[in-house]
Design a protein around this motif. Structure first.
Motif, PDB file in Angstrom:
ATOM      1  N   ALA A   1       9.678 -63.366  37.778  1.00 14.89           N
ATOM      2  CA  ALA A   1       9.062 -62.063  38.032  1.00 14.89           C
ATOM      3  C   ALA A   1       7.582 -62.201  37.728  1.00 14.89           C
ATOM      4  CB  ALA A   1       9.686 -60.983  37.149  1.00 14.89           C
ATOM      5  N   THR A   2       6.725 -61.714  38.624  1.00 12.86           N
ATOM      6  CA  THR A   2       5.293 -61.713  38.353  1.00 12.86           C
ATOM      7  C   THR A   2       4.917 -60.362  37.757  1.00 12.86           C
ATOM      8  OG1 THR A   2       4.581 -60.855  40.508  1.00 12.86           O
ATOM      9  CG2 THR A   2       4.890 -63.236  40.322  1.00 12.86           C
ATOM     10  N   VAL A   3       4.011 -60.403  36.781  1.00 15.46           N
ATOM     11  CA  VAL A   3       3.568 -59.188  36.090  1.00 15.46           C
ATOM     12  C   VAL A   3       2.045 -59.161  36.143  1.00 15.46           C
ATOM     13  CG1 VAL A   3       3.742 -57.817  33.995  1.00 15.46           C
ATOM     14  CG2 VAL A   3       5.512 -59.506  34.513  1.00 15.46           C
ATOM     15  N   THR A   4       1.484 -58.143  36.775  1.00 15.93           N
ATOM     16  CA  THR A   4       0.035 -58.001  36.884  1.00 15.93           C
ATOM     17  C   THR A   4      -0.419 -56.819  36.044  1.00 15.93           C
ATOM     18  OG1 THR A   4       0.101 -58.866  39.148  1.00 15.93           O
ATOM     19  CG2 THR A   4      -1.906 -57.731  38.477  1.00 15.93           C
ATOM     20  N   TYR A   5      -1.450 -57.057  35.202  1.00 16.23           N
ATOM     21  CA  TYR A   5      -2.006 -55.994  34.367  1.00 16.23           C
ATOM     22  C   TYR A   5      -3.526 -56.117  34.399  1.00 16.23           C
ATOM     23  CZ  TYR A   5      -2.888 -52.942  30.384  1.00 16.23           C
ATOM     24  OH  TYR A   5      -3.332 -51.919  29.584  1.00 16.23           O
ATOM     25  N   LEU A   6      -4.217 -55.012  34.696  1.00 17.81           N
ATOM     26  CA  LEU A   6      -5.666 -55.025  34.850  1.00 17.81           C
ATOM     27  C   LEU A   6      -6.369 -54.280  33.720  1.00 17.81           C
ATOM     28  CD1 LEU A   6      -6.118 -54.287  38.677  1.00 17.81           C
ATOM     29  CD2 LEU A   6      -6.099 -56.506  37.523  1.00 17.81           C
ATOM     30  N   PHE A   7      -7.506 -54.843  33.282  1.00 22.47           N
ATOM     31  CA  PHE A   7      -8.437 -54.139  32.409  1.00 22.47           C
ATOM     32  C   PHE A   7      -9.488 -53.405  33.240  1.00 22.47           C
ATOM     33  CE2 PHE A   7      -7.332 -58.051  29.906  1.00 22.47           C
ATOM     34  CZ  PHE A   7      -6.527 -57.420  28.972  1.00 22.47           C
ATOM     35  N   GLU A   8      -9.919 -54.033  34.336  1.00 20.81           N
ATOM     36  CA  GLU A   8     -10.909 -53.447  35.238  1.00 20.81           C
ATOM     37  C   GLU A   8     -10.562 -53.829  36.671  1.00 20.81           C
ATOM     38  OE1 GLU A   8     -15.264 -53.506  33.972  1.00 20.81           O
ATOM     39  OE2 GLU A   8     -14.468 -55.192  32.830  1.00 20.81           O
ATOM     40  N   GLY A   9     -11.015 -52.993  37.628  1.00 18.73           N
ATOM     41  CA  GLY A   9     -10.891 -53.330  39.032  1.00 18.73           C
ATOM     42  C   GLY A   9      -9.622 -52.823  39.684  1.00 18.73           C
ATOM     43  N   ALA A  10      -9.302 -53.398  40.825  1.00 15.37           N
ATOM     44  CA  ALA A  10      -8.141 -52.981  41.609  1.00 15.37           C
ATOM     45  C   ALA A  10      -7.695 -54.149  42.480  1.00 15.37           C
ATOM     46  CB  ALA A  10      -8.492 -51.778  42.484  1.00 15.37           C
ATOM     47  N   ILE A  11      -6.377 -54.232  42.726  1.00 15.40           N
ATOM     48  CA  ILE A  11      -5.810 -55.258  43.599  1.00 15.40           C
ATOM     49  C   ILE A  11      -4.829 -54.584  44.550  1.00 15.40           C
ATOM     50  CG2 ILE A  11      -4.380 -57.341  43.738  1.00 15.40           C
ATOM     51  CD1 ILE A  11      -5.384 -58.132  40.984  1.00 15.40           C
ATOM     52  N   ALA A  12      -4.974 -54.863  45.843  1.00 16.34           N
ATOM     53  CA  ALA A  12      -4.030 -54.380  46.849  1.00 16.34           C
ATOM     54  C   ALA A  12      -2.913 -55.408  46.997  1.00 16.34           C
ATOM     55  CB  ALA A  12      -4.735 -54.160  48.181  1.00 16.34           C
ATOM     56  N   HIS A  13      -1.702 -54.987  46.691  1.00 13.85           N
ATOM     57  CA  HIS A  13      -0.526 -55.863  46.736  1.00 13.85           C
ATOM     58  C   HIS A  13       0.318 -55.524  47.950  1.00 13.85           C
ATOM     59  CE1 HIS A  13       3.268 -57.730  45.167  1.00 13.85           C
ATOM     60  NE2 HIS A  13       3.803 -56.728  45.839  1.00 13.85           N
ATOM     61  N   LYS A  14       0.723 -56.555  48.698  1.00  8.42           N
ATOM     62  CA  LYS A  14       1.690 -56.403  49.794  1.00  8.42           C
ATOM     63  C   LYS A  14       2.752 -57.479  49.651  1.00  8.42           C
ATOM     64  CE  LYS A  14      -0.837 -54.375  53.707  1.00  8.42           C
ATOM     65  NZ  LYS A  14      -1.171 -54.601  55.134  1.00  8.42           N
ATOM     66  N   ASP A  15       4.012 -57.135  49.983  1.00  8.78           N
ATOM     67  CA  ASP A  15       5.062 -58.137  49.892  1.00  8.78           C
ATOM     68  C   ASP A  15       6.111 -57.922  50.980  1.00  8.78           C
ATOM     69  OD1 ASP A  15       7.036 -56.246  48.993  1.00  8.78           O
ATOM     70  OD2 ASP A  15       6.269 -56.435  46.949  1.00  8.78           O
ATOM     71  N   THR A  16       7.080 -58.829  51.011  1.00  8.71           N
ATOM     72  CA  THR A  16       8.080 -58.825  52.073  1.00  8.71           C
ATOM     73  C   THR A  16       9.291 -57.949  51.779  1.00  8.71           C
ATOM     74  OG1 THR A  16       8.799 -60.960  51.151  1.00  8.71           O
ATOM     75  CG2 THR A  16       7.452 -61.010  53.143  1.00  8.71           C
ATOM     76  N   VAL A  17       9.257 -57.157  50.700  1.00 10.06           N
ATOM     77  CA  VAL A  17      10.268 -56.102  50.538  1.00 10.06           C
ATOM     78  C   VAL A  17       9.665 -54.752  50.909  1.00 10.06           C
ATOM     79  CG1 VAL A  17      11.612 -57.363  48.830  1.00 10.06           C
ATOM     80  CG2 VAL A  17       9.840 -55.778  48.048  1.00 10.06           C
ATOM     81  N   GLY A  18       8.470 -54.768  51.510  1.00  6.71           N
ATOM     82  CA  GLY A  18       7.862 -53.554  52.041  1.00  6.71           C
ATOM     83  C   GLY A  18       6.866 -52.871  51.130  1.00  6.71           C
ATOM     84  N   SER A  19       6.543 -53.468  49.997  1.00  5.16           N
ATOM     85  CA  SER A  19       5.591 -52.849  49.074  1.00  5.16           C
ATOM     86  C   SER A  19       4.169 -52.971  49.627  1.00  5.16           C
ATOM     87  CB  SER A  19       5.658 -53.510  47.706  1.00  5.16           C
ATOM     88  OG  SER A  19       6.988 -53.626  47.268  1.00  5.16           O
ATOM     89  N   ASP A  20       3.413 -51.909  49.469  1.00  4.68           N
ATOM     90  CA  ASP A  20       2.005 -51.874  49.884  1.00  4.68           C
ATOM     91  C   ASP A  20       1.319 -50.891  48.942  1.00  4.68           C
ATOM     92  OD1 ASP A  20      -0.459 -51.740  51.069  1.00  4.68           O
ATOM     93  OD2 ASP A  20       0.264 -51.264  53.091  1.00  4.68           O
TER      94      ASP A  20
END
Length: 302
Positions: free
Chosen positions: A66-85
């Protein structure tokens, strides 16, 4: 020199992921492959993107984690093959279970790309237990206000996964995990109990920080001795991640973005990634997220 409460201090090693985007890699380390189920730990940024620039991590596959992303600053647009956007912002958690195979991309959102942005955060991989490493893939976004927040000796703590100090995270994971983000707006101090988790580590994202009498610099992780409590003294402006959990059910192999208890699972995923690209992602094990047309080849194919 480490204290009686610290087994090992791991200094981050700089890695260039391309286009000048550098990270500090902590885990895996030759003397410490995992802490609890956490098998991979990268600290990226702070990095400045000028208007028109940004991060573009093209679609790539994962298995067994499992990947876990946590941000202190900024933003990331995530897309994947289970339909997440979805766009992740500071304080939230993106939890992507790869299982038997998922493909995702991570890019700077258009608004931030146009304006320019500072990006700063932590990317962690958590090994799935053997009974779950070939489960169906999934993705869950946990907004900032869904995660427990509490005080630790004057520091602000946010529980990202597992249980800590009487709080429980909404993140679901089929193995014991302990993952807490702590920042100190003013000088703060607290004790990490010996039984907070079977395996425990403290990563200094902004520091230095005094951990059990040892000054641990920014960009380093202190792996705590099992069964020993540890006192943490945080100066104003410091940030740490408390990370660990139950010892994993056996070693794991890592090859590129693929994790498994059995090397044959990794080899099959490698073959299937090549075959999926060759067949233009049609009727194949791996596909691309919607509206994505690029991909990252296997390292030896680049």
């Amino acid at each position: 020199m480490t204290s009686d409460a610290i087994d090992l201090i791991i200094e981050g090693r700089e890695k260039d992921l391309g286009d000048g985007f550098k990270v500090r890699r902590i885990l895996p380390f030759h003397k410490q492959r995992m802490v609890g189920p956490i098998i991979f730990f990268d600290h990226f940024g702070p990095a400045e993107f000028k208007p028109g620039d940004g991060m573009d991590v093209r679609p790539h596959p994962h298995i067994g984690l499992a990947t876990v992303t946590y941000l202190f600053e900024g933003a990331i647009a995530h897309k994947d093959t289970v339909g997440s956007d979805i766009v992740i912002r500071p304080g939230a958690v993106n939890w992507m279970v790869a299982g038997n195979g998922i493909v995702h991309s991570e890019r700077t959102p258009p608004e931030e790309r146009d304006a320019g942005m500072t990006i700063h955060g932590i990317q962690t991989w958590v090994a799935l237990p053997k009974d779950f490493e070939t489960c169906a893939p999934s993705f869950t976004h946990h907004p900032q206000d869904s995660l427990p927040v509490f005080q630790l000796g004057g520091a602000h703590a946010r529980l990202l996964a597992g249980e800590a100090w009487g709080h429980k995270s909404p993140v679901e994971f089929p193995w014991g995990i302990w993952y807490v983000a702590v920042d100190a707006p003013e000088d703060a101090g607290f004790d990490v109990p010996a039984d907070a988790a079977q395996e425990r580590a403290v990563y200094v994202a902004a520091g230095p920080v005094d951990i059990a009498g040892s000054i641990v610099p920014q960009g380093s992780m202190a792996v705590l001795r099992q069964g020993a409590p540890a006192r943490i003294a945080m100066p104003s402006g410091s940030k740490i991640l408390l990370a660990g959990g139950q010892a994993m059910d056996g070693p794991r192999k890592i090859d590129w973005n693929l994790v498994a208890s059995d090397a044959s699972l990794i080899e099959k995923a490698r073959e299937d990634w090549r075959a999926s690209a060759r067949k233009n992602w049609t009727g194949t094990r791996f596909s691309l997220p919607d509206d994505e047309h690029e991909y990252i080849p296997l390292p030896e194919d680049q």
